[in-house]
Enzyme design. Structure first.
Site, mmCIF file in Angstrom:
data_model
loop_
_atom_site.group_PDB
_atom_site.id
_atom_site.type_symbol
_atom_site.label_atom_id
_atom_site.label_comp_id
_atom_site.label_asym_id
_atom_site.label_seq_id
_atom_site.Cartn_x
_atom_site.Cartn_y
_atom_site.Cartn_z
ATOM 1 N N GLU A 108 4.676 -3.574 3.056
ATOM 2 C CA GLU A 108 4.387 -3.047 1.751
ATOM 3 C C GLU A 108 4.696 -1.537 1.930
ATOM 4 O OE1 GLU A 108 0.158 -2.700 -0.644
ATOM 5 O OE2 GLU A 108 0.843 -4.685 -0.350
ATOM 6 N N ASP A 110 3.244 2.007 -0.270
ATOM 7 C CA ASP A 110 2.351 2.348 -1.131
ATOM 8 C C ASP A 110 2.547 3.805 -1.655
ATOM 9 O OD1 ASP A 110 1.711 -0.315 -1.118
ATOM 10 O OD2 ASP A 110 0.156 0.106 0.118
ATOM 11 N N GLU A 112 -0.356 5.510 -3.842
ATOM 12 C CA GLU A 112 -1.635 4.874 -4.724
ATOM 13 C C GLU A 112 -2.141 6.087 -5.170
ATOM 14 O OE1 GLU A 112 -3.709 0.797 -3.119
ATOM 15 O OE2 GLU A 112 -3.602 2.560 -1.780
#
Length: 333
Positions: A108, A110, A112
């Site tokens: 992953e 990310d 956010e």
């Protein structure tokens, strides 16, 4: 003639990279061409131009979409305008993942975006996982030098076999270099691009102190200028199809120019509020890939001596707290 035309386009892109970062020259991918709705029913709306998308969170559900293709390396970008007013507990995510294919050893990368109470600013959190290394958090958290609810701003991920770079409005804010000691913790398997808005009440704002208040719903996140410039992977053969232009773009883009590095240093000095590399309550010894900057360490230690200095935090009864606490601050670039 067609070969010459493609060559001239490529050289234009490459010359832009040498002098800076030519995001504006990359092709925009329409929703129909590049993406599929994940969830949210009518909470996902595609505008008539086919290139702008609206995601909504309300009492019923959040919403999200994902790229049709898997990619092994590339440049992925979107212009995003975040929900305004009271947004505590709201999480908007722009990220790459293969969790649907690798349940226990997924990768992953990310971005956010974490909402906040009225009068407090949105924060950005970046993170990476490789080979299911979720037990090791590699988070960094930042404030911004602008209000992300007032207008669109560009957020981008560059992923190669040796580098991961996060950009905000073409300014690199974080660089992760692959090291031998990281092993499989560096994302290395094909991933899809995801974009979502959802309820993160349990953790997103002050560790869950403030949750989503649906009195202020619907929460609307807007997306445009969607870029998927990478090496798509055949889902059966698992072999990347990367044309020469995309491959060269990825190689060139991972080389941060002196001007870009200077801007990144300024950003991190003024706006970074948390880095796992300096979290002494979480890691007694920094993870192997961390390059500890003494000035950065001292700034964060002054900012939060408990987290970044390893000083025990005590209750009134003298017992140590079991949970790490982070404090959010603001500054202008």
């Amino acid at each position: 003639m067609e070969t010459l035309s493609r060559f001239l386009v490529f050289m234009s892109l490459f010359s832009g990279l040498v002098s800076g970062f030519a995001i504006q020259n990359l092709p925009i991918t329409s929703f129909e061409e590049g993406y599929t709705q994940l969830f949210g029913d009518k909470n996902l709306f595609v505008h008539k131009d086919g290139k702008s998308v609206r995601l909504t969170l309300d009492e019923r559900t959040g919403s999200g979409f994902a790229s049709n293709d898997l990619y092994l390396h590339g440049f992925f970008s979107a212009s995003i305008k975040l929900p305004s007013d009271y947004s505590a507990g709201v999480v908007v995510a722009f990220y790459m993942s293969n969790g649907d294919m690798y349940e226990k050893n997924h990768d992953e990368i990310d971005f956010e975006f974490l909402g906040n109470i009225r009068g407090k600013e949105w924060r950005i959190q970046t993170n990476i996982y490789g080979n299911g290394s979720t037990h090791l958090g590699r988070e960094e958290r930042y404030n911004l030098w602008f209000d992300p609810t007032e207008d669109f701003h560009q957020y981008s991920i560059l992923w190669s076999d040796s580098h991961i770079i996060f950009f905000v409005d073409n300014v690199p804010i974080r660089e992760v270099k692959r090291t031998a000691s990281m092993g499989g913790d560096f994302p290395s398997k094909p991933m899809s691009l995801y974009t979502t808005i959802w309820d993160g009440s349990k953790w997103a704002t002050n560790g869950g102190k403030y949750g989503v208040n649906y009195k202020y719903a619907p929460y609307i996140a807007r997306f445009s200028d969607l870029v998927l410039h990478g090496c798509p992977v055949d889902p059966i053969e698992q072999f990347p199809r990367c044309d020469e232009g995309a491959a060269e773009y990825i190689r060139a883009a991972q080389e941060i120019t002196p001007s870009q590095r200077s801007k990144m240093d300024v950003f991190r000095r003024k706006h970074m509020t948390y880095s796992y590399c300096y979290d002494r309550t979480r890691y007694k010894v920094a993870l192997s890939e961390c390059v500890v900057n003494p000035a950065e360490a001292q700034r964060l230690r002054v900012y939060d001596p408990v987290t970044f200095g390893g000083i025990p935090r005590r209750h009134r009864n003298g017992k140590h707290r079991s949970k790490r606490s982070r404090v959010d601050g603001t500054e202008s670039i």
